[in-house]
Write a protein that holds these residues in place. Structure first.
Motif, PDB file in Angstrom:
ATOM      1  N   SER A 263       0.824  -1.208   0.000  1.00  0.00           N
ATOM      2  CA  SER A 263       0.000   0.000   0.000  1.00  0.00           C
ATOM      3  C   SER A 263       0.861   1.261   0.000  1.00  0.00           C
ATOM      4  N   LEU A 264       0.421   2.234  -0.774  1.00  0.00           N
ATOM      5  CA  LEU A 264       1.016   3.569  -0.773  1.00  0.00           C
ATOM      6  C   LEU A 264      -0.104   4.580  -0.494  1.00  0.00           C
ATOM      7  N   PRO A 265       0.218   5.717   0.123  1.00  0.00           N
ATOM      8  CA  PRO A 265      -0.838   6.659   0.538  1.00  0.00           C
ATOM      9  C   PRO A 265      -1.702   7.164  -0.614  1.00  0.00           C
ATOM     10  N   SER A 266      -1.088   7.487  -1.741  1.00  0.00           N
ATOM     11  CA  SER A 266      -1.852   8.062  -2.845  1.00  0.00           C
ATOM     12  C   SER A 266      -1.083   7.895  -4.149  1.00  0.00           C
ATOM     13  N   HIS A 267      -1.844   7.856  -5.246  1.00  0.00           N
ATOM     14  CA  HIS A 267      -1.190   7.803  -6.556  1.00  0.00           C
ATOM     15  C   HIS A 267      -0.922   9.195  -7.104  1.00  0.00           C
ATOM     16  N   ARG A 268      -1.508  10.203  -6.482  1.00  0.00           N
ATOM     17  CA  ARG A 268      -1.312  11.575  -6.945  1.00  0.00           C
ATOM     18  C   ARG A 268       0.061  12.071  -6.485  1.00  0.00           C
ATOM     19  N   ASN A 269       0.794  12.669  -7.431  1.00  0.00           N
ATOM     20  CA  ASN A 269       2.149  13.171  -7.170  1.00  0.00           C
ATOM     21  C   ASN A 269       3.101  12.061  -6.727  1.00  0.00           C
ATOM     22  N   VAL A 270       2.818  10.821  -7.153  1.00  0.00           N
ATOM     23  CA  VAL A 270       3.705   9.724  -6.801  1.00  0.00           C
ATOM     24  C   VAL A 270       5.013   9.866  -7.573  1.00  0.00           C
ATOM     25  N   SER A 271       6.098   9.406  -6.999  1.00  0.00           N
ATOM     26  CA  SER A 271       7.413   9.543  -7.628  1.00  0.00           C
ATOM     27  C   SER A 271       7.950   8.177  -8.036  1.00  0.00           C
ATOM     28  N   TYR A 272       8.978   8.206  -8.865  1.00  0.00           N
ATOM     29  CA  TYR A 272       9.630   6.955  -9.268  1.00  0.00           C
ATOM     30  C   TYR A 272      10.242   6.259  -8.062  1.00  0.00           C
ATOM     31  N   GLU A 273      10.755   7.035  -7.116  1.00  0.00           N
ATOM     32  CA  GLU A 273      11.353   6.443  -5.917  1.00  0.00           C
ATOM     33  C   GLU A 273      10.303   5.691  -5.101  1.00  0.00           C
ATOM     34  N   ASP A 274       9.043   6.190  -5.089  1.00  0.00           N
ATOM     35  CA  ASP A 274       7.978   5.471  -4.385  1.00  0.00           C
ATOM     36  C   ASP A 274       7.742   4.095  -5.011  1.00  0.00           C
ATOM     37  N   LEU A 275       7.666   4.067  -6.342  1.00  0.00           N
ATOM     38  CA  LEU A 275       7.470   2.792  -7.027  1.00  0.00           C
ATOM     39  C   LEU A 275       8.663   1.869  -6.812  1.00  0.00           C
ATOM     40  N   LEU A 276       9.879   2.407  -6.914  1.00  0.00           N
ATOM     41  CA  LEU A 276      11.072   1.584  -6.723  1.00  0.00           C
ATOM     42  C   LEU A 276      11.107   1.016  -5.312  1.00  0.00           C
ATOM     43  N   GLY A 277      10.689   1.802  -4.326  1.00  0.00           N
ATOM     44  CA  GLY A 277      10.648   1.304  -2.953  1.00  0.00           C
ATOM     45  C   GLY A 277       9.684   0.136  -2.803  1.00  0.00           C
ATOM     46  N   ALA A 278       8.525   0.219  -3.485  1.00  0.00           N
ATOM     47  CA  ALA A 278       7.562  -0.884  -3.440  1.00  0.00           C
ATOM     48  C   ALA A 278       8.141  -2.132  -4.106  1.00  0.00           C
ATOM     49  N   LEU A 279       8.842  -1.953  -5.217  1.00  0.00           N
ATOM     50  CA  LEU A 279       9.459  -3.097  -5.898  1.00  0.00           C
ATOM     51  C   LEU A 279      10.565  -3.716  -5.044  1.00  0.00           C
ATOM     52  N   GLN A 280      11.324  -2.880  -4.358  1.00  0.00           N
ATOM     53  CA  GLN A 280      12.370  -3.403  -3.476  1.00  0.00           C
ATOM     54  C   GLN A 280      11.762  -4.153  -2.304  1.00  0.00           C
ATOM     55  N   GLN A 281      10.651  -3.644  -1.767  1.00  0.00           N
ATOM     56  CA  GLN A 281       9.968  -4.346  -0.677  1.00  0.00           C
ATOM     57  C   GLN A 281       9.436  -5.690  -1.157  1.00  0.00           C
ATOM     58  N   TYR A 282       8.890  -5.732  -2.373  1.00  0.00           N
ATOM     59  CA  TYR A 282       8.414  -6.998  -2.929  1.00  0.00           C
ATOM     60  C   TYR A 282       9.575  -7.976  -3.125  1.00  0.00           C
ATOM     61  N   GLY A 283      10.719  -7.443  -3.525  1.00  0.00           N
ATOM     62  CA  GLY A 283      11.882  -8.306  -3.757  1.00  0.00           C
ATOM     63  C   GLY A 283      12.362  -9.024  -2.512  1.00  0.00           C
ATOM     64  N   THR A 284      12.086  -8.459  -1.339  1.00  0.00           N
ATOM     65  CA  THR A 284      12.531  -9.076  -0.085  1.00  0.00           C
ATOM     66  C   THR A 284      11.479  -9.980   0.534  1.00  0.00           C
ATOM     67  N   CYS A 285      10.266 -10.014  -0.072  1.00  0.00           N
ATOM     68  CA  CYS A 285       9.196 -10.855   0.483  1.00  0.00           C
ATOM     69  C   CYS A 285       9.468 -12.323   0.180  1.00  0.00           C
ATOM     70  N   GLN A 286       9.179 -13.164   1.147  1.00  0.00           N
ATOM     71  CA  GLN A 286       9.308 -14.609   0.979  1.00  0.00           C
ATOM     72  C   GLN A 286       7.918 -15.248   1.082  1.00  0.00           C
ATOM     73  N   GLN A 287       7.514 -15.940   0.046  1.00  0.00           N
ATOM     74  CA  GLN A 287       6.228 -16.622   0.029  1.00  0.00           C
ATOM     75  C   GLN A 287       6.443 -18.090   0.388  1.00  0.00           C
ATOM     76  N   ARG A 288       5.893 -18.511   1.498  1.00  0.00           N
ATOM     77  CA  ARG A 288       6.102 -19.887   1.972  1.00  0.00           C
ATOM     78  C   ARG A 288       5.007 -20.835   1.467  1.00  0.00           C
ATOM     79  N   LEU A 289       3.925 -20.301   0.895  1.00  0.00           N
ATOM     80  CA  LEU A 289       2.869 -21.128   0.282  1.00  0.00           C
ATOM     81  C   LEU A 289       2.348 -22.180   1.246  1.00  0.00           C
ATOM     82  N   GLY A 290       2.034 -21.736   2.470  1.00  0.00           N
ATOM     83  CA  GLY A 290       1.408 -22.616   3.455  1.00  0.00           C
ATOM     84  C   GLY A 290       2.366 -23.446   4.263  1.00  0.00           C
ATOM     85  N   GLN A 291       3.670 -23.315   4.046  1.00  0.00           N
ATOM     86  CA  GLN A 291       4.650 -24.119   4.785  1.00  0.00           C
ATOM     87  C   GLN A 291       4.936 -23.500   6.152  1.00  0.00           C
TER      88      GLN A 291
END
Length: 291
Positions: A263-291
């Motif tokens: 989640s991000l607060p708003s799409h208005r006036n969003v910056s490239y750094e905001d999107l990159l931060g979300a992608l970096q956060q996704y990159g560190t997520c580990q999906q255990r798929l019920g394990q």
């Protein structure tokens, strides 16, 4: 007699002053006239030379359409493209399909178009844009124009050629722009969510009613096949939600079993750094798929 001589003397002095003033005026006018005459003569001599060189210069400009391009702007655009591509490669993992879910009342076409172009620039293949009221879908022409405009502004002419595809209501027909590179953009609405599940279920029921299938053929996998045939896109690995509402708002409910939401607060006036931060956060997520 003395009075008469005095008047004559004053008259002579007056004539002398008038003569001097007239001579000075004639000198100024003559000098100005000679200057203009000289300028006109020089211009008459140089004009044929200028006209002779003009066609060659025009041919050069016509033969090289980038001759008038600003080299500083071109270098800046190339630098941005290189940086965004490098950022995409540096991420631990990059989603193949990203969703942009707008949970706000006031929509900004320019900001969403910027997000779409940035996603393309880092190497994401599929981008879905969704709002609960389907406003982007209803105004898909405006959405398309804004994406193309932002592509040209942010990526330059060479980076502005991409496949922008819009799903139409209830059919497999598409509206396409330039098809020349990999990324695909889909503008979705609530009709592509729960409604598509209802339509697939109705299709299965009709096939049983028409004895094309038996009731034993109806299964989760069969429904899954029908839904994927209608969308023809992979499941989104990441959805970036904009706004304060803690809900998916009907965004592709069948396809988000394993989707990561950020989640991000708003799409208005969003910056490239905001999107990159979300992608970096996704990159560190580990999906255990019920394990």
């Amino acid at each position: 007699m003395a009075l008469l001589y005095g008047l004559l003397w004053r008259l002579l002095l007056l004539l002398v002053h008038v003569n001097r003033a007239l001579v000075s005026w004639l000198r100024v006018r003559l000098r100005s006239w000679k200057g203009r005459l000289w300028e006109r003569a020089v211009a008459a001599l140089l004009l044929p030379l200028a006209l002779a060189g003009f066609p060659d210069q025009q041919k050069k400009l016509n033969g090289n359409p980038d001759a008038n391009a600003n080299p500083v702007t071109g270098k800046r655009t190339a630098s941005r493209r290189s940086r965004w591509l490098s950022d995409g490669r540096s991420l631990e993992k990059l989603p193949v399909h990203i969703g942009l879910l707008v949970a706000e009342e006031e929509l900004s076409y320019t900001d969403i178009a910027n997000l779409v172009v940035w996603c393309m620039a880092v190497g994401i293949s599929y981008v879905s844009v969704y709002d609960h009221h389907g406003i982007f879908r209803k105004n898909n022409s405006r959405m398309l124009e804004e994406i193309v405009r932002q592509q040209q502004d942010l990526l330059g002419v060479e980076g502005s050629k991409c496949n922008v595809e819009f799903l139409t209501n209830g059919t497999d027909e598409h509206q396409r722009h330039v098809v020349s590179c990999r990324p695909t953009v889909k503008v979705l609405s609530p009709e592509d969510g729960k409604q598509s599940i209802v339509q697939a279920a109705q299709q299965l029921c009709r096939s049983v009613e028409n004895k094309e299938r038996s009731s034993q053929d109806i299964s989760v996998s069969m429904l899954d096949i029908l839904l994927r045939e209608s969308k023809n896109i992979p499941d989104p690995e990441l959805v970036v939600k904009f706004g304060p509402v803690d809900s998916t708002l009907g965004f592709l409910p069948w396809h988000i079993r394993l989707t990561e939401f950020i989640s991000l607060p708003s799409h208005r006036n969003v910056s490239y750094e905001d999107l990159l931060g979300a992608l970096q956060q996704y990159g560190t997520c580990q999906q255990r798929l019920g394990q």
